[in-house]
Design a protein around this motif. Structure first.
Motif, mmCIF file in Angstrom:
data_model
loop_
_atom_site.group_PDB
_atom_site.id
_atom_site.type_symbol
_atom_site.label_atom_id
_atom_site.label_comp_id
_atom_site.label_asym_id
_atom_site.label_seq_id
_atom_site.Cartn_x
_atom_site.Cartn_y
_atom_site.Cartn_z
ATOM 1 N N SER A 61 0.810 -1.217 0.000
ATOM 2 C CA SER A 61 0.000 0.000 0.000
ATOM 3 C C SER A 61 0.844 1.269 0.000
ATOM 4 C CB SER A 61 -0.931 0.013 1.219
ATOM 5 O OG SER A 61 -0.181 -0.029 2.427
ATOM 6 N N GLU A 62 2.120 1.175 0.416
ATOM 7 C CA GLU A 62 2.969 2.358 0.481
ATOM 8 C C GLU A 62 3.838 2.535 -0.754
ATOM 9 O OE1 GLU A 62 2.744 4.650 2.802
ATOM 10 O OE2 GLU A 62 1.122 3.481 3.659
ATOM 11 N N VAL A 86 4.105 3.104 -4.966
ATOM 12 C CA VAL A 86 3.476 3.460 -6.236
ATOM 13 C C VAL A 86 4.405 2.993 -7.347
ATOM 14 C CG1 VAL A 86 4.500 5.784 -6.170
ATOM 15 C CG2 VAL A 86 2.542 5.321 -7.643
ATOM 16 N N SER A 87 3.850 2.303 -8.343
ATOM 17 C CA SER A 87 4.666 1.723 -9.413
ATOM 18 C C SER A 87 4.162 2.168 -10.780
ATOM 19 C CB SER A 87 4.640 0.192 -9.341
ATOM 20 O OG SER A 87 5.274 -0.279 -8.169
ATOM 21 N N HIS A 126 8.329 5.297 -3.150
ATOM 22 C CA HIS A 126 7.523 5.293 -1.940
ATOM 23 C C HIS A 126 6.402 6.318 -2.057
ATOM 24 C CE1 HIS A 126 6.433 5.007 2.285
ATOM 25 N NE2 HIS A 126 7.216 3.954 2.366
ATOM 26 N N LYS A 127 5.188 5.897 -1.747
ATOM 27 C CA LYS A 127 4.022 6.756 -1.934
ATOM 28 C C LYS A 127 4.031 7.955 -0.999
ATOM 29 C CE LYS A 127 0.224 4.603 -2.787
ATOM 30 N NZ LYS A 127 -1.007 3.789 -2.642
ATOM 31 N N ARG A 128 4.578 7.803 0.189
ATOM 32 C CA ARG A 128 4.498 8.864 1.179
ATOM 33 C C ARG A 128 5.467 10.015 0.906
ATOM 34 N NH1 ARG A 128 4.970 6.685 7.111
ATOM 35 N NH2 ARG A 128 4.362 4.574 6.576
ATOM 36 N N ARG A 176 6.689 12.773 -1.203
ATOM 37 C CA ARG A 176 6.306 13.613 -2.343
ATOM 38 C C ARG A 176 7.549 13.934 -3.166
ATOM 39 N NH1 ARG A 176 1.959 16.345 -3.495
ATOM 40 N NH2 ARG A 176 1.115 16.016 -1.409
#
Length: 309
Positions: free
Chosen positions: A161-162, A164-165, A281-283, A285
């Motif tokens: 969930s953390e 992004v691909s 990593h999604k968190r 920015r």
């Protein structure tokens, strides 16, 4: 009005924005990478500033009040404008930048993807540096979570969930060997010729068996694996003069030919397809520089001229 502005900052408004969207202090803390007590303290300040509870706890959910509903559109728009203004001030100039980026790669990616990737980056930003770190699929999440790498190229999708691909490409396989020993014309190698020769195998598990052997079993065939390596590059480097065949990703063709004088043939059966992705990593920015690097990297790897033939 002066007191209201004095009590607010962008961080408080960001908490309001995310809390309104998630309706959860836990999720808000996770997205902003802060603790729940910080979210609670921020909400307390917001309530004082706007003289309203803003969110009320009902059925395990933080529901916005009428005042929060009225505020959200303006707050959301204001934060978007502020972000754009900051990005314009800190725009990334690739022509003059000396930035350094970190990219996690497998052994395959270092040898099969690096040349066109680096050439593409260097053409656009001559003074930019890239630190390439060896990162396997199992290590990729830990590496991007810890910040050891900013991005990682992986074979397969990291289902977390953390993470992004971005999809990069599908990779298929071909046969390579020494043309001085294996004198067979280019094209599709007949299966009888394929199993007649001994084979080298890249096996990350160390077992002398792979997907090729499963395909052969379906045709009541067996190949003889005489050498097993745990990475593609040393296997390819040791093929010249051995008479061994190796089944490798298609993007290795140019590396095998230009460095070791090997040639290639198409498989006598359908190749598997492995999907490659760019993970981050999604968190975290992305900065303008990181966005530029990501877009440049994607542009390089989606280039059809990088396919090896």
């Amino acid at each position: 009005m002066a007191d209201l502005f004095a009590s607010l900052d962008l961080n408080l408004l960001r908490v309001f924005q995310i809390l309104y969207q998630t309706k959860s202090t836990t999720k808000t803390a996770e997205i902003l990478d802060i603790s729940q007590p910080v979210v609670s303290r921020s909400l307390k300040k917001l309530r004082v500033s706007f003289n309203d509870r803003l969110f009320e706890w009902r059925n395990n959910t933080m529901l916005p009040t009428a005042v929060a509903h009225a505020l959200f559109s303006d707050v959301d728009s204001s934060l978007a404008h502020a972000r754009k203004a900051l990005e314009r001030m800190h725009a990334f100039d690739s022509s003059s930048s000396t930035a350094t980026f970190t990219l996690g790669l497998t052994d395959y990616a270092i040898h099969a993807i690096f040349p066109p990737l680096f050439a593409h980056i260097h053409q656009k930003a001559a003074n930019v540096s890239v630190i390439f770190r060896p990162v396997g699929f199992e290590e990729a999440f830990r590496a991007i979570e810890s910040g050891e790498v900013e991005f990682a190229i992986t074979s397969g999708l990291i289902e977390h969930s953390e993470v992004v691909s971005d999809f990069l490409f599908f990779e298929t396989y071909v046969i390579i060997g020494d043309p001085e020993i294996i004198r067979h014309p280019r094209g599709t190698m007949p299966i009888d010729i394929y199993i007649k020769h001994p084979h080298a195998l890249c096996s990350f598990s160390g077992m002398a068996r792979g997907w090729v052997d499963d395909m052969l079993v379906r045709q009541n065939r067996v190949r003889q694996v005489r050498a097993v390596f745990n990475a593609f590059s040393p296997m390819i480097a040791n093929l010249p003069g051995t008479g061994l065949l190796a089944t490798v990703p298609r993007r290795f063709i140019q590396y095998a030919d230009s460095h070791f004088g090997l040639t290639h043939w198409d498989l006598p059966f359908e190749s598997v397809q492995h999907a490659f992705h760019l993970a981050a990593h999604k968190r975290r920015r992305l900065t303008p520089a990181q966005r530029w690097f990501k877009e440049t990297l994607l542009g390089s790897l989606l280039d059809p001229q990088a396919d090896g033939e």
